[in-house]
Design a protein around this motif. Structure first.
Motif, mmCIF file in Angstrom:
data_model
loop_
_atom_site.group_PDB
_atom_site.id
_atom_site.type_symbol
_atom_site.label_atom_id
_atom_site.label_comp_id
_atom_site.label_asym_id
_atom_site.label_seq_id
_atom_site.Cartn_x
_atom_site.Cartn_y
_atom_site.Cartn_z
ATOM 1 N N LYS A 1 35.976 12.924 59.408
ATOM 2 C CA LYS A 1 35.490 12.580 60.740
ATOM 3 C C LYS A 1 36.337 11.464 61.308
ATOM 4 C CE LYS A 1 30.931 13.224 62.605
ATOM 5 N NZ LYS A 1 29.512 12.947 62.561
ATOM 6 N N LEU B 1 29.005 7.341 52.345
ATOM 7 C CA LEU B 1 28.659 7.825 53.675
ATOM 8 C C LEU B 1 27.140 7.798 53.841
ATOM 9 C CD1 LEU B 1 31.014 10.940 53.820
ATOM 10 C CD2 LEU B 1 31.430 8.687 54.762
ATOM 11 N N ALA B 2 26.690 7.514 55.057
ATOM 12 C CA ALA B 2 25.251 7.454 55.313
ATOM 13 C C ALA B 2 24.609 8.835 55.206
ATOM 14 C CB ALA B 2 24.981 6.850 56.683
ATOM 15 N N TYR B 3 25.420 9.858 55.385
ATOM 16 C CA TYR B 3 24.942 11.235 55.246
ATOM 17 C C TYR B 3 26.142 12.059 54.817
ATOM 18 C CZ TYR B 3 26.942 11.141 59.922
ATOM 19 O OH TYR B 3 27.774 10.938 60.980
ATOM 20 N N TYR C 1 37.824 5.197 54.216
ATOM 21 C CA TYR C 1 37.857 4.734 55.613
ATOM 22 C C TYR C 1 39.198 4.097 55.932
ATOM 23 C CZ TYR C 1 32.921 5.444 56.686
ATOM 24 O OH TYR C 1 31.697 6.000 56.958
ATOM 25 N N ILE D 1 29.155 14.563 54.714
ATOM 26 C CA ILE D 1 29.986 15.252 55.695
ATOM 27 C C ILE D 1 30.846 16.240 54.920
ATOM 28 C CG2 ILE D 1 31.704 15.014 57.512
ATOM 29 C CD1 ILE D 1 30.969 12.065 57.705
ATOM 30 N N LEU E 1 25.761 4.417 59.576
ATOM 31 C CA LEU E 1 24.294 4.423 59.628
ATOM 32 C C LEU E 1 23.838 5.882 59.612
ATOM 33 C CD1 LEU E 1 23.321 1.835 62.393
ATOM 34 C CD2 LEU E 1 23.155 1.555 59.938
ATOM 35 N N PRO E 2 22.653 6.126 59.064
ATOM 36 C CA PRO E 2 22.175 7.516 59.032
ATOM 37 C C PRO E 2 21.597 7.949 60.389
ATOM 38 C CG PRO E 2 20.590 6.081 57.983
ATOM 39 C CD PRO E 2 21.739 5.215 58.370
ATOM 40 N N ILE F 1 30.124 7.689 62.777
ATOM 41 C CA ILE F 1 31.149 7.477 61.762
ATOM 42 C C ILE F 1 30.519 7.222 60.382
ATOM 43 C CG2 ILE F 1 31.554 4.980 62.085
ATOM 44 C CD1 ILE F 1 34.260 7.717 62.127
ATOM 45 N N ALA F 2 29.248 7.612 60.244
ATOM 46 C CA ALA F 2 28.539 7.613 58.955
ATOM 47 C C ALA F 2 28.352 6.234 58.346
ATOM 48 C CB ALA F 2 29.215 8.551 57.959
ATOM 49 N N SER G 1 38.966 6.568 60.912
ATOM 50 C CA SER G 1 38.964 7.935 60.400
ATOM 51 C C SER G 1 38.500 7.921 58.954
ATOM 52 C CB SER G 1 40.341 8.561 60.527
ATOM 53 O OG SER G 1 41.281 7.778 59.851
ATOM 54 N N ILE G 2 37.840 8.986 58.584
ATOM 55 C CA ILE G 2 37.334 9.120 57.216
ATOM 56 C C ILE G 2 38.058 10.274 56.551
ATOM 57 C CG2 ILE G 2 35.272 9.293 55.794
ATOM 58 C CD1 ILE G 2 33.600 8.752 58.255
ATOM 59 N N LYS H 1 33.997 4.186 50.836
ATOM 60 C CA LYS H 1 32.648 3.759 51.200
ATOM 61 C C LYS H 1 31.698 4.938 51.029
ATOM 62 C CE LYS H 1 32.392 0.995 55.123
ATOM 63 N NZ LYS H 1 32.135 -0.378 54.757
#
Lengths: 82, 147
Positions: free
Chosen positions: B87, B48-50, B60, B52, A74-75, A71-72, B8-9, B46
């Motif tokens: 996602k 995102l860690a990577y 979020y 999408i 954490l990478p 769910i993004a 959900s994002i 937020k």
């Protein structure tokens, strides 16, 4: 036998599971802040033999990290330069 | 009825109406299936860690509800079709939930989420989205629907 014992004594440090000692600390996939303490800079889960968490908690931890990655929060693969 | 929680994002560029439409749609699917929405909270924008779908930020939303497996797959199907949902993640909390537990969960929900959001807003202060904390406050009074 003595040869083998000496270096062990020098470097052995008792590792304890942080989740067992600290009851306040809970494993939750939504809590990315806590989880970052248990992954490397690259975002990999730190093995149990290094960080010392017990088997039960390591299992829950890895599950939580994987959910957080999905769910993004954490990478999957972090880049230290960023 | 099983108890689930879901995150959900959404795409960051969405208007309020579009977001509300998706949220309402989800709620409708749950309720048509005799499920109950325990809470629906907005976590806000937020980082995102990577990336999408080429987006670096995401909106979020967190839900907690009881539903049947059929409703879950229907929600998932809708989310996968909808391009505005980046996602989603559904996690089963319990296999069964009694009526009393359900009422207790609804009652204590607001408090739990208020505490969680307070932690989060302190942490996400670095995120370039000035209106996020203000938004969180207005959504703290999470809408709850009982059977």
């Amino acid at each position: 036998m003595q040869q083998g014992k000496q270096p062990k004594k020098l470097f052995a440090r008792k590792k304890v599971c942080r989740f067992c000692t600290d009851k306040e600390l809970t494993i939750n996939y939504k809590d990315a802040k806590t989880l970052t303490g248990f992954v490397s800079e690259r975002g990999k889960i730190i093995p149990r033999r290094i960080i010392g968490t017990c088997a039960t908690h390591q299992r829950r931890l890895s599950e939580a990290v994987k959910r957080a990655r999905h769910i993004a929060l954490l990478p999957y693969a972090g880049n230290p330069q960023e | 009825m099983r108890r689930y929680e879901m995150i959900s994002i959404f795409r960051p560029g969405l208007g309020e109406d579009e977001v509300n439409a998706i949220v309402e749609n989800t709620r409708k699917i749950i309720e048509d299936d005799q499920g109950t929405v325990i809470c629906c909270a907005r976590w806000g924008m937020k980082k995102l860690a990577y990336p999408i779908k080429k987006e670096k930020q995401g909106l979020y939303y967190f839900y907690e509800y009881t539903a049947s497996p059929a409703a879950i797959s229907e929600i998932g199907r809708k989310f996968r079709i909808d391009d505005n949902v980046l996602k989603y993640l559904t996690v089963k909390i319990a296999d069964d939930i009694s009526a009393e537990e359900l009422q207790a969960a609804i009652a204590d929900n607001g408090k739990r989420h208020a505490a969680f959001l307070r932690d989060e807003s302190a942490e996400s202060a670095a995120v370039p989205e000035a209106d996020a904390p203000a938004d969180d406050d207005s959504d703290l009074a999470t809408e709850t629907v009982s059977e």
